[in-house]
Design a protein around this motif. Structure first.
Motif, PDB file in Angstrom:
ATOM      1  N   TRP A 460       0.819  -1.212   0.000  1.00  0.00           N
ATOM      2  CA  TRP A 460       0.000   0.000   0.000  1.00  0.00           C
ATOM      3  C   TRP A 460       0.856   1.267   0.000  1.00  0.00           C
ATOM      4  CZ3 TRP A 460      -4.904  -0.717  -1.077  1.00  0.00           C
ATOM      5  CH2 TRP A 460      -5.562  -1.887  -0.667  1.00  0.00           C
ATOM      6  N   THR A 463       2.432   4.813  -3.159  1.00  0.00           N
ATOM      7  CA  THR A 463       1.420   5.853  -3.296  1.00  0.00           C
ATOM      8  C   THR A 463       2.107   7.204  -3.434  1.00  0.00           C
ATOM      9  OG1 THR A 463      -0.594   6.756  -2.289  1.00  0.00           O
ATOM     10  CG2 THR A 463       1.203   6.226  -0.784  1.00  0.00           C
ATOM     11  N   PRO A 515      -5.238   0.556   2.904  1.00  0.00           N
ATOM     12  CA  PRO A 515      -4.630   1.677   2.171  1.00  0.00           C
ATOM     13  C   PRO A 515      -4.069   2.732   3.120  1.00  0.00           C
ATOM     14  CG  PRO A 515      -6.845   1.188   1.355  1.00  0.00           C
ATOM     15  CD  PRO A 515      -6.677   0.406   2.607  1.00  0.00           C
ATOM     16  N   SER A 517      -2.151   6.815   3.071  1.00  0.00           N
ATOM     17  CA  SER A 517      -1.732   8.004   2.338  1.00  0.00           C
ATOM     18  C   SER A 517      -0.387   8.455   2.865  1.00  0.00           C
ATOM     19  CB  SER A 517      -2.751   9.132   2.525  1.00  0.00           C
ATOM     20  OG  SER A 517      -2.751   9.574   3.883  1.00  0.00           O
ATOM     21  N   ALA A 518       0.320   9.246   2.073  1.00  0.00           N
ATOM     22  CA  ALA A 518       1.614   9.755   2.522  1.00  0.00           C
ATOM     23  C   ALA A 518       1.453  10.609   3.776  1.00  0.00           C
ATOM     24  CB  ALA A 518       2.267  10.560   1.400  1.00  0.00           C
ATOM     25  N   THR A 519       0.385  11.390   3.843  1.00  0.00           N
ATOM     26  CA  THR A 519       0.143  12.210   5.031  1.00  0.00           C
ATOM     27  C   THR A 519      -0.008  11.339   6.271  1.00  0.00           C
ATOM     28  OG1 THR A 519      -0.939  13.918   3.708  1.00  0.00           O
ATOM     29  CG2 THR A 519      -1.412  13.902   6.065  1.00  0.00           C
TER      30      THR A 519
END
Length: 535
Positions: A460, A463, A515, A517-519
């Motif tokens: 995951w 991204t 999943p 996210s980079a944040t």
């Protein structure tokens, strides 16, 4: 830390034990059988009535597998051996027959060797098992798997992939014996095959299928020590979980070919503050990242550095991007000033002349004043020909191919992906920089021949923005230990590997099994680091 060695070093460590008559094969077979029994209990709740298929080649690897199969048969497991060569390991086959295992012969040879079957029949038998033992080739082999063994592994790989893609949870587990058959044990490369038939060769080239077959393992039980190829991509993607079995080898004093950091190693590498620390002693990181087209890269880079615990971040960029960064991370100081390390390049378009000039100025300081730096993304095309080991280049495969091509090497992305260690080393040789090659398995090649391989991240993590987070995280580590890396440039590679490890663990922490996210990864860094330091 997991240390992996070359096949030559492993064989040299085995020689005195074999000369002394120690039963290394018996030790290996017992450990292998014990691990398989554990898997069967996990799968079925009991051992009796389970089915195991041993795919055995002619050498010692096949002998290990056959001896393990004999031990399993004596515990009530229905074990079938698929012999893929005209001959089999004599002692292993005798033990297997004595344990009343069933023998099928997929290759030519003496009719007495076993019941002859076609490759398709052999594969159907294997697919009906609970566990498959891949014992075709071991560390003494070279080149791709060929002949009947290649047919079996190719068909089996395709069928198992189809079953798992279709959601069949009953697909057998694959256990590689010492190494997955068909990998290069020292380099991790999947060897090429060159069919003699010109039409077949052209057909395989057209579909990009010039590598020999490898059956991906769920588990590799390796004996004595990890082999380098088990940790190196692309073979590392086929090894599954790697269990190292101690059979008494003495490798003290032998330089490992590859190292892999584990969570327990982070505490010794992380820049933790002293009781009298202040923001400057903890490290100031200069960041040149982002453009009006890609302001998010700057935000992710500085946020990751702050969450990794750097003393201060100085950001350089356009007024608009600076405002965006400050609105998200008010701790950041915009503008020039004293720094101890740099992160350069995330979200930078080399065509943005203002940011390109800032990168050039920072690189000049990096070399003249001996300041550590991370060079990522858009800054990779702005570096001079020669750098220094305290500079870490962080390309993915395509960026590394472009960097090498600019240095006069004839290489493309596919070649880098096929032989990543070779090309990461070449980039290190040409530039003198430490090279962190990003991918499912991240490679770090640095001063003094250091090679690290980290495979800690979930899929995951592939991204947008993940690389920006890694660049900020690593920059914070270099800033916090800037004096140490200048005194010992080989430490840079270890810090790069540590950053990759923390980056991967933060992705797991951000959303286990799903999943990310980079944040979210950046936000998970403080808790990840705290947990690692507590441990």
């Amino acid at each position: 830390m997991i240390l992996a060695y070359t096949s030559a070093d492993i064989r040299a460590a085995e020689e005195p034990l074999l000369a002394a008559g120690l039963p290394l094969m018996d030790r290996a077979a017992y450990a292998l059988a014990t691990r398989v029994l554990g898997l069967l209990r996990e799968q079925r709740g009991q051992v009796r009535g389970a089915a195991v298929v041993v795919i055995a080649g002619a050498g010692s690897n096949g002998g290990d597998a056959l001896h393990a199969g004999a031990l399993l048969a004596r515990r009530g497991v229905a074990v079938t051996a698929l012999l893929t060569s005209e001959r089999a390991h004599e002692g292993g086959l005798a033990a297997f027959r004595a344990a009343r295992g069933r023998v099928l012969r997929v290759a030519g040879g003496d009719q007495a060797t076993g019941e002859p079957v076609w490759a398709g029949e052999a594969v159907a038998t294997a697919c009906a098992a609970d566990v498959i033992l891949d014992g075709v080739l071991g560390i003494g082999a070279s080149g791709a798997v060929r002949g009947p063994a290649a047919d079996v592994l190719t068909l089996l790989r395709e069928l198992l992939a189809d079953e798992r893609a279709g959601g069949q949870v009953v697909a057998p587990l694959v256990v590689a014996v010492d190494t997955p058959s068909g990998i290069d044990v020292d380099s991790g490369v999947i060897p090429r095959v060159e069919p003699a038939d010109r039409a077949e060769r052209a057909e395989r080239a057209e579909r990009g299928d010039l590598r020999g077959p490898v059956l991906p393992a769920d588990l590799t039980v390796t004996f004595g020590a990890a082999k380098a190829g088990l940790l190196l991509p692309p073979s590392s993607l086929h090894a599954g979980q790697v269990d190292v079995v101690d059979i008494g080898l003495d490798l003290s004093g032998v330089r490992p070919a590859v190292a892999r950091l584990e969570p327990a190693d982070i505490a010794t590498l992380w820049p933790t503050p002293a009781p009298d620390a202040h923001k400057y002693s903890r490290g100031v990181l200069g960041v040149v990242a982002g453009t009006p087209a890609y302001p998010g890269a700057a935000v992710l880079t500085v946020c990751a550095a702050i969450r990794a615990g750097v003393g201060m971040v100085r950001y350089q960029g356009s007024p608009g991007v600076s405002a965006t960064v400050l609105s998200t991370c008010p701790e950041v100081v915009a503008g020039d000033g004293r720094v101890q390390a740099w992160t350069l390049g995330p979200g930078i378009d080399p065509g943005d002349s203002a940011q390109a000039e800032r990168v050039h100025a920072a690189l000049a300081a990096v070399l003249a004043q001996e300041q550590p730096a991370v060079v990522d993304a858009g800054a990779l095309s702005l570096v001079p020909d020669r750098l220094a080991p305290w500079v870490v280049l962080t390309p993915h495969a395509g960026e590394l191919a472009a960097l090498l091509s600019a240095q006069g090497e004839d290489v493309d992305r596919a070649q880098v992906e096929a032989e990543p260690l070779r090309w990461a080393r070449r980039a290190h040789e040409l530039t003198a920089a430490t090279v962190l090659l990003k991918g499912p398995t991240t490679l770090v090649v640095g001063a003094g021949g250091a090679v690290y391989s980290q495979a800690d991240a979930p899929a995951w993590l592939a991204t947008a923005g993940a690389g920006d987070v890694l660049a900020g995280l690593l920059g914070a580590m270099l800033a916090g230990r800037s004096a140490d890396v200048l005194a010992d440039p080989s430490l840079v590679a270890a810090l790069g590997a540590a950053a990759a490890l923390v980056h991967g663990l933060a992705a797991h922490r951000a959303n286990p099994g799903g999943p990310v996210s980079a944040t979210a990864v950046a936000e998970a860094i403080p808790g990840t680091v705290a947990e690692l330091l507590r441990a």
